[in-house]
Design an enzyme around this catalytic site. Sequence first.
Site, PDB file in Angstrom:
ATOM      1  N   GLY A  10      -9.635   5.566  12.523  1.00 35.53           N
ATOM      2  CA  GLY A  10      -9.799   4.216  11.968  1.00 35.53           C
ATOM      3  C   GLY A  10      -9.558   3.160  13.037  1.00 35.53           C
ATOM      4  N   LEU A  14      -5.891  -2.754  13.179  1.00 35.88           N
ATOM      5  CA  LEU A  14      -4.631  -2.176  13.664  1.00 35.88           C
ATOM      6  C   LEU A  14      -4.882  -1.034  14.642  1.00 35.88           C
ATOM      7  CD1 LEU A  14      -1.428  -1.450  11.716  1.00 35.88           C
ATOM      8  CD2 LEU A  14      -2.568   0.476  12.807  1.00 35.88           C
ATOM      9  N   GLY A  15      -5.710  -0.044  14.248  1.00 36.55           N
ATOM     10  CA  GLY A  15      -5.958   1.102  15.125  1.00 36.55           C
ATOM     11  C   GLY A  15      -6.669   0.702  16.402  1.00 36.55           C
ATOM     12  N   LYS A 192       9.694  -2.949   4.501  1.00 37.99           N
ATOM     13  CA  LYS A 192       8.363  -3.539   4.779  1.00 37.99           C
ATOM     14  C   LYS A 192       7.738  -4.030   3.479  1.00 37.99           C
ATOM     15  CE  LYS A 192       4.935  -4.442   7.695  1.00 37.99           C
ATOM     16  NZ  LYS A 192       3.654  -4.024   7.231  1.00 37.99           N
ATOM     17  N   ASN A 200       1.130  -9.902  -0.158  1.00 31.74           N
ATOM     18  CA  ASN A 200      -0.207  -9.328  -0.356  1.00 31.74           C
ATOM     19  C   ASN A 200      -0.682  -9.575  -1.783  1.00 31.74           C
ATOM     20  OD1 ASN A 200       0.743  -8.195   2.125  1.00 31.74           O
ATOM     21  ND2 ASN A 200      -0.718  -6.513   1.922  1.00 31.74           N
ATOM     22  N   SER A 262      -3.737  -9.053   4.839  1.00 32.22           N
ATOM     23  CA  SER A 262      -4.824  -8.068   4.948  1.00 32.22           C
ATOM     24  C   SER A 262      -5.427  -7.775   3.577  1.00 32.22           C
ATOM     25  CB  SER A 262      -4.301  -6.783   5.594  1.00 32.22           C
ATOM     26  OG  SER A 262      -3.081  -6.376   5.018  1.00 32.22           O
TER      27      SER A 262
END
Length: 312
Positions: A10, A14-15, A192, A200, A262
């Site tokens: 992915g 991020l990746g 988190k 979110n 996100s």
Amino acid sequence: MGDRTYGILGTGALGGFYGAKLQKAGHNVHFLLKSDYPDVKQNGLIVESKDGDFILPQVQAYNEVGKMPRCDVVVVALKTTQNNLLPQMLPPVIKDDGVVLVLQNGLGIEAEIAQIVGNVKVIGGLCFLCSNKVGPGHIRHLDYGQITLGEYAANYHPTGITDKMREIAADFENAGISIEQLEDLLLGRWKKLVWNIPYNGLSVILNARTDELMADIHTRQLVENLMFEVALGAKSTGRLIPESFIQTMLDYTVKMIPYRTSMKIDFDECRPLEVEAIFGNPLRKAEAAGVNLPLIRCLYQQLKFLDGKRKR
Ligand SMILES: NC(=O)C1=CN([C@@H]2O[C@H](COP(=O)(O)OP(=O)(O)OC[C@H]3O[C@@H](n4cnc5c(N)ncnc54)[C@H](OP(=O)(O)O)[C@@H]3O)[C@@H](O)[C@H]2O)C=CC1
Ligand SMILES: CC(C)(CO)C(=O)C(=O)O
């Protein structure tokens, strides 16, 4: 420097960011892509970053996991809505003595992955990162970047800081990524969620950025109430989150750049939402311990409605 090979499952916001930073630092990185494969194969990766822009004109790009070499560290950087693919994706690409590094948001993912990879070690990473994929192979790193690592053991039993954690931490720090190492992964995961569940969820339901949620007295109070409920969820699994941490998260968000989470970006772009990993799993975990979390359940039900409406 460690000569560990990395496989990025992915190559998105991020990746793509972390994988590019690792390659830029000299590590051997293999990138799995889907729709961006032709562009990235041809043009490599472009990273705009507050820490300095850079381009990798050539990267080891793949559109099939079967074409990738077995890697020492396989980074799971898909959205959790794609994790149904992991039983096919992980076995061909992870070495028997390798590590699966889960950099996704949510709760319980490491346990699910451990079921797939058997004796292969699984390490979770909580990414305090603001990054967007703005085009095929084009990543815009807006803020932060730190990763908090914790190793998974059965039933999330705390492992302390392990040699595998130290090895991976050294690679990322060599690439300029700040790393914190945790003795207790599950506590880190719940911490988190203190941020992800309120921001979110409310960013989608109220169509608001983080600064707007914090500027209004009513939504700020709602954010705080949700944070305390996440702490109740953590307590139901034997993890204590101090009130001071909640205040730290509130202060952190007030100082953040005005941010579209996100999940809000996924909603605006009509992509599936990570509702189960970020809301459903914590709810089920707490309820299994006999604890109801009514505010979080209310968010969950609204997000499931919104997510489902666009699938019809
Ligand atoms: N972005 C951020 O700042 C942060 C993200 N996170 C978490 O990190 C995780 C990843 O998020 P993020 O990077 O933002 O998501 P993105 O959607 O930007 O990246 C996911 C990538 O996976 C690719 N992908 C999907 N299916 C496949 C497949 N079958 N084979 C190969 N590649 C595939 C997508 O490609 P395609 O576009 O072609 O589908 C996409 O590029 C999430 O759990 C998120 O919550 C956590 C902290 C911060
Ligand atoms: C807290 C934040 C915004 C990055 O630090 C995040 O984790 C996310 O967007 O999922």
